[in-house]
Design a protein around this motif. Structure first.
Motif, mmCIF file in Angstrom:
data_model
loop_
_atom_site.group_PDB
_atom_site.id
_atom_site.type_symbol
_atom_site.label_atom_id
_atom_site.label_comp_id
_atom_site.label_asym_id
_atom_site.label_seq_id
_atom_site.Cartn_x
_atom_site.Cartn_y
_atom_site.Cartn_z
ATOM 1 N N ILE A 198 0.989 -1.065 -0.079
ATOM 2 C CA ILE A 198 -0.012 0.647 0.084
ATOM 3 C C ILE A 198 0.661 1.443 0.288
ATOM 4 C CG2 ILE A 198 -1.614 1.471 1.407
ATOM 5 C CD1 ILE A 198 -2.835 -1.135 2.281
ATOM 6 N N PHE A 199 1.390 1.358 0.828
ATOM 7 C CA PHE A 199 2.986 2.495 1.373
ATOM 8 C C PHE A 199 3.393 2.660 0.711
ATOM 9 C CE2 PHE A 199 -0.186 2.064 4.781
ATOM 10 C CZ PHE A 199 -1.117 3.151 4.420
ATOM 11 N N ASN A 200 4.431 1.429 -0.111
ATOM 12 C CA ASN A 200 5.295 1.794 -0.618
ATOM 13 C C ASN A 200 5.790 0.834 -1.480
ATOM 14 O OD1 ASN A 200 6.579 2.546 1.984
ATOM 15 N ND2 ASN A 200 7.015 0.518 2.893
ATOM 16 N N ASN A 201 4.957 1.126 -2.789
ATOM 17 C CA ASN A 201 4.454 0.143 -4.172
ATOM 18 C C ASN A 201 4.467 1.437 -5.416
ATOM 19 O OD1 ASN A 201 4.354 -1.476 -5.734
ATOM 20 N ND2 ASN A 201 2.524 -1.975 -5.477
ATOM 21 N N LYS A 202 4.656 2.097 -5.171
ATOM 22 C CA LYS A 202 5.340 3.708 -5.686
ATOM 23 C C LYS A 202 5.424 3.664 -6.732
ATOM 24 C CE LYS A 202 2.073 4.970 -2.563
ATOM 25 N NZ LYS A 202 1.190 4.621 -2.090
ATOM 26 N N SER A 203 5.472 4.054 -8.085
ATOM 27 C CA SER A 203 6.364 4.106 -9.037
ATOM 28 C C SER A 203 6.925 5.512 -9.351
ATOM 29 C CB SER A 203 5.606 4.086 -10.906
ATOM 30 O OG SER A 203 5.006 5.616 -10.373
ATOM 31 N N LEU A 204 8.158 5.484 -9.771
ATOM 32 C CA LEU A 204 9.291 6.738 -9.719
ATOM 33 C C LEU A 204 8.778 8.154 -10.548
ATOM 34 C CD1 LEU A 204 12.910 5.224 -10.401
ATOM 35 C CD2 LEU A 204 11.586 6.431 -7.956
ATOM 36 N N ARG A 205 7.357 7.532 -11.771
ATOM 37 C CA ARG A 205 6.592 8.945 -12.143
ATOM 38 C C ARG A 205 6.181 9.495 -10.720
ATOM 39 N NH1 ARG A 205 3.845 5.316 -14.986
ATOM 40 N NH2 ARG A 205 2.623 5.075 -13.499
ATOM 41 N N ARG A 206 5.117 8.158 -10.362
ATOM 42 C CA ARG A 206 4.741 9.090 -9.860
ATOM 43 C C ARG A 206 5.470 9.893 -7.947
ATOM 44 N NH1 ARG A 206 2.155 8.609 -4.085
ATOM 45 N NH2 ARG A 206 0.357 8.645 -3.233
ATOM 46 N N LEU A 207 5.861 9.725 -7.912
ATOM 47 C CA LEU A 207 6.852 10.515 -7.093
ATOM 48 C C LEU A 207 7.715 11.441 -7.303
ATOM 49 C CD1 LEU A 207 9.403 7.390 -5.295
ATOM 50 C CD2 LEU A 207 7.066 8.198 -4.229
ATOM 51 N N ARG A 208 7.979 10.949 -8.672
ATOM 52 C CA ARG A 208 8.059 12.845 -9.553
ATOM 53 C C ARG A 208 6.644 13.717 -9.278
ATOM 54 N NH1 ARG A 208 11.244 9.089 -13.292
ATOM 55 N NH2 ARG A 208 12.846 9.390 -12.789
ATOM 56 N N LEU A 209 5.585 13.582 -10.090
ATOM 57 C CA LEU A 209 4.414 14.524 -10.181
ATOM 58 C C LEU A 209 4.102 14.652 -8.064
ATOM 59 C CD1 LEU A 209 2.272 15.136 -10.882
ATOM 60 C CD2 LEU A 209 0.943 13.167 -10.926
ATOM 61 N N MET A 210 4.130 13.651 -7.821
ATOM 62 C CA MET A 210 4.074 14.169 -6.310
ATOM 63 C C MET A 210 5.216 15.482 -5.867
ATOM 64 S SD MET A 210 3.961 12.087 -2.191
ATOM 65 C CE MET A 210 5.691 11.626 -2.300
ATOM 66 N N GLY A 211 5.947 15.380 -6.079
ATOM 67 C CA GLY A 211 7.013 16.387 -5.730
ATOM 68 C C GLY A 211 7.312 17.467 -6.101
ATOM 69 N N TYR A 212 6.453 17.700 -7.344
ATOM 70 C CA TYR A 212 6.278 18.828 -8.185
ATOM 71 C C TYR A 212 5.030 19.238 -7.712
ATOM 72 C CZ TYR A 212 4.280 21.482 -12.056
ATOM 73 O OH TYR A 212 3.850 22.754 -12.996
ATOM 74 N N ASN A 230 -1.346 7.652 -14.339
ATOM 75 C CA ASN A 230 -1.946 6.541 -14.168
ATOM 76 C C ASN A 230 -3.336 6.685 -13.400
ATOM 77 O OD1 ASN A 230 -1.140 5.682 -16.453
ATOM 78 N ND2 ASN A 230 0.296 4.626 -15.585
ATOM 79 N N THR A 231 -4.477 6.355 -13.481
ATOM 80 C CA THR A 231 -5.348 6.502 -12.220
ATOM 81 C C THR A 231 -5.231 6.126 -11.117
ATOM 82 O OG1 THR A 231 -7.038 5.938 -13.630
ATOM 83 C CG2 THR A 231 -7.637 5.575 -11.945
ATOM 84 N N GLY A 232 -4.514 6.495 -10.165
ATOM 85 C CA GLY A 232 -4.329 6.264 -9.270
ATOM 86 C C GLY A 232 -3.014 7.053 -8.577
ATOM 87 N N ASP A 233 -2.243 7.730 -9.293
ATOM 88 C CA ASP A 233 -1.432 8.426 -8.647
ATOM 89 C C ASP A 233 -1.276 9.116 -8.293
ATOM 90 O OD1 ASP A 233 0.063 6.300 -10.948
ATOM 91 O OD2 ASP A 233 0.761 7.883 -11.918
ATOM 92 N N THR A 234 -2.027 10.115 -8.215
ATOM 93 C CA THR A 234 -2.451 10.802 -7.061
ATOM 94 C C THR A 234 -3.116 10.658 -5.912
ATOM 95 O OG1 THR A 234 -4.266 11.948 -8.293
ATOM 96 C CG2 THR A 234 -2.755 12.477 -9.156
ATOM 97 N N GLU A 235 -3.687 9.365 -5.894
ATOM 98 C CA GLU A 235 -3.871 8.893 -4.250
ATOM 99 C C GLU A 235 -3.153 9.425 -2.707
ATOM 100 O OE1 GLU A 235 -7.134 7.234 -2.153
ATOM 101 O OE2 GLU A 235 -6.821 7.286 -4.634
ATOM 102 N N GLY A 236 -3.549 10.076 -2.383
ATOM 103 C CA GLY A 236 -2.752 10.429 -1.518
ATOM 104 C C GLY A 236 -2.829 11.927 -0.645
#
Length: 346
Positions: A211-225, A255-261
């Protein structure tokens, strides 16, 4: 029959319906999250253990980051195969609707269910349900729909049908809808329930890792931005606003779910008690709201945008341009906070 009760617990009706019917369709809201999938898939496992036929149909594709949940590969998606899903619904004895309080949250699938003459059950924890059904289980104080359905199964003496797959699904629903037990999770009885799930073989560490440690690098970059460039404070209010346009999402190959949380992170900042996240989607601007303490985001969402949800976690949709949504939400939040201040002073 239409039911608008805040708290309804028709356990006898639910037990009778499950016992008397043999073929079930289970469904949840659009853009299903961990609770929507965990509660429906968990109940599907239980029904199949009882020798019943049970199919989960979601309005649209579940997010890829949740497709590891036990049973997820067997999900049918309505928008991808309407004809086949209609046939499954028409052949079923009973429809169980989970984790939503109105059929508009299902889009096309909602239209199908509204015209259905099947026996219907609603299991949900959102405020003010307006779904017509034959049996309703509604508890807005529950942490998750997964908590409700597990409690019901236990109270109906069906707990022996809950295997490790079902228990894992229910555990996922609770963990995701409480941010890992960080909010809406103060009831001591919830932890007794969690202990019961763990006793059934749930691998807690593995679930948390997925749940909490299964994120893609793409999602982490989007979150940082989003946190660095697209999060601001609304004036002097203890309120943050994060915004992501369609163009920005496309840039990071969303992708769907990338912004969850994402909406939860600004609440970690000092003196921020309310977080707003606006995301541009094809069907409108999604407004996600989270808060701490006695700041009601459900009241704000309902009053200004006919949205709703929970006291500290709510949402709505704005129909208009993205720029207009950003300015309107800021203006409305300032007005809302001024109103709360005036009430306090008076």
């Amino acid at each position: 029959m239409g039911i608008d009760a805040v708290y309804t617990y028709d356990i006898a009706g639910l037990k009778s319906a499950i016992s008397e019917h043999n073929s079930f369709v289970l469904t949840c809201h659009l853009n299903p999250d961990g609770d929507a999938l965990g509660s429906t898939l968990g109940l599907r496992h239980v029904l199949r253990q009882m020798g019943k036929e049970a199919t989960v149909i979601t309005p649209d594709l579940p997010p890829t980051n949740l497709m590891w949940i036990p049973g997820a590969k067997g999900i049918r998606t309505y928008e991808r195969d309407i004809e086949a899903c209609d046939a499954i619904i028409d052949a079923a004895d009973c429809i169980i609707m989970m984790d939503f309080n109105e059929l508009t949250r299902l889009k096309q699938l909602g239209n199908k269910l509204s015209s259905s003459k099947k026996f219907t059950i609603l299991v949900d924890h959102h405020l003010d349900p307006i779904v017509k059904c034959d049996v309703m289980i509604s508890n807005p104080k529950a942490s998750a729909t997964a908590e409700i359905i597990f409690s019901c199964l236990r109270d109906m003496s069906f707990i022996d049908y809950i295997d490790v797959r079902a228990a894992t699904c229910f555990y996922i629903g609770i963990m995701t809808d409480t941010g890992g037990l960080s909010y809406n999770s103060s009831d001591p009885n919830l932890y007794i329930l969690i202990a019961e799930l763990l006793k059934r073989g749930v691998d807690k560490d593995s679930v948390h890792d997925m749940i909490f440690n299964n994120k893609s690098l793409r999602r982490l970059r989007l979150m940082g931005y989003a946190l660095n460039r697209k999060t601001m404070r609304i004036g002097d209010l203890p309120v943050s606003l994060m915004t992501l346009s369609r163009e920005e999402l496309d840039k990071y190959k969303y992708n769907t779910g990338d912004t969850e949380g994402f909406v939860n992170f600004p609440l970690q900042a000092k003196n921020i008690i309310c977080s707003i996240f606006l995301m541009e989607r094809p069907d409108g601007i999604k407004i996600s709201l989270r808060s701490k303490g006695d700041f009601s985001v459900s009241e704000f969402a309902q009053h200004y945008y006919k949205g709703g949800g929970h006291f500290n976690a709510s949402g709505a949709t704005y129909h208009g341009t993205f720029d207009d949504a950003c300015e309107t939400v800021k203006r409305d939040m300032i007005e809302y906070c001024e109103g709360k201040l005036n009430k306090t002073q008076n």
